[in-house]
Write an enzyme that holds these catalytic residues in place. Structure first.
Site, PDB file in Angstrom:
ATOM      1  CG  MET A  11      -2.321  -1.471   1.548  1.00 29.53           C
ATOM      2  SD  MET A  11      -3.519  -1.618   2.379  1.00 29.53           S
ATOM      3  CE  MET A  11      -3.978   0.345   1.855  1.00 29.53           C
ATOM      4  CG  ASN A  12      -0.110   4.467   1.564  1.00 30.82           C
ATOM      5  OD1 ASN A  12      -1.221   4.919   0.773  1.00 30.82           O
ATOM      6  ND2 ASN A  12      -0.155   4.106   2.788  1.00 30.82           N
ATOM      7  N   GLY A  14       2.147   4.389  -4.560  1.00 33.02           N
ATOM      8  CA  GLY A  14       1.781   5.404  -5.273  1.00 33.02           C
ATOM      9  C   GLY A  14       0.948   4.092  -7.500  1.00 33.02           C
ATOM     10  CG  ASP A  87      -6.250   1.755  -9.185  1.00 39.41           C
ATOM     11  OD1 ASP A  87      -4.960   1.249  -8.762  1.00 39.41           O
ATOM     12  OD2 ASP A  87      -6.328   2.376  -8.272  1.00 39.41           O
ATOM     13  CD  GLU A  88      -7.490  -1.233  -4.577  1.00 37.79           C
ATOM     14  OE1 GLU A  88      -7.381  -2.015  -4.180  1.00 37.79           O
ATOM     15  OE2 GLU A  88      -6.987   0.178  -4.539  1.00 37.79           O
ATOM     16  CB  ALA A  89      -5.876  -5.905 -10.633  1.00 41.00           C
ATOM     17  CB  CYS A 145       9.409  -0.028   6.334  1.00 39.75           C
ATOM     18  SG  CYS A 145       8.662  -1.011   7.683  1.00 39.75           S
ATOM     19  CB  CYS A 182      10.400  -4.101   6.081  1.00 36.13           C
ATOM     20  SG  CYS A 182      10.533  -4.253   7.095  1.00 36.13           S
TER      21      CYS A 182
END
Length: 201
Positions: A11-12, A14, A87-89, A145, A182
């Protein structure tokens, strides 16, 4: 040659920003694209893709019963569809991934998918597993992380910032519900405070 692409990350990283940039690049050259996102993703609004940079755009939605057929998509696009962007595949079904793979190779429509590889338990989403199997090109996007190592896992947290290890695979949420971490932090103590003191607050 058209291909099926899978660009994954924690997540996050990009992913949505990258999708919106690709859409802009195609359209700037006069080409038609269609954007899809998961029907149950309402973080920005249902049927909208949004990035952390503040960019948003309307998109079609897919659910488990959506069928991806080239002829129908060309019609929806109002002409020749140059590329399909999803997106969100991770929420695609394995059968939908098969449809997209076929579309790329039989109907010659490039398909680019962005999504998570694994859930908060470190287990594969069915759609992501199918994409890792069928995609012609797989690319990892990088995320960091809080301890400064590369984030490859997704940690679900509760309102007090404690790690959640049980629950439904799908639970929509943003930074208040998930952290990209991580592997070392993923397997550390359940409390984020013990993983990286002060960095998640």
């Amino acid at each position: 040659m058209s291909k099926l692409y899978f660009r994954y990350a924690a997540m996050n990283a990009g992913k949505s920003t990258a999708l919106l940039q690709v859409a802009h690049n195609y359209e700037e050259r006069g080409m038609r694209v269609l954007l899809f996102t998961a029907a149950h993703d309402d973080r920005v609004a249902v049927g909208r893709i949004g990035s952390r940079l503040g960019l948003t755009r309307e998109a079609a939605t897919f659910g488990a019963d959506t069928e991806f057929q080239a002829a129908r998509l060309h019609e929806t696009a109002g002409g020749h569809l140059a590329c399909l962007l999803i997106d969100e595949a991770q929420f695609l079904t394995p059968e939908q991934v098969r449809q997209l793979h076929r579309m790329a190779h039989v109907d010659h429509v490039p398909v680019i998918c962005w999504g998570l590889r694994s859930d908060f338990r470190g287990e594969a989403f069915p759609g992501s597993a199918a994409l890792l199997t069928l995609a012609d090109e797989v690319e990892e996007m990088k995320s960091i992380c809080a301890c400064a190592r590369k984030a490859t896992m997704n940690m679900r947290i509760d309102a007090q910032g404690r790690r959640v290890k049980e629950g439904a695979q799908v639970e929509i949420g943003g930074n208040e519900r998930y952290r990209a971490v991580c592997p070392a932090c993923f397997y550390a103590d359940e409390s984020l405070g013990d993983v990286a003191p002060g960095l998640f607050g």
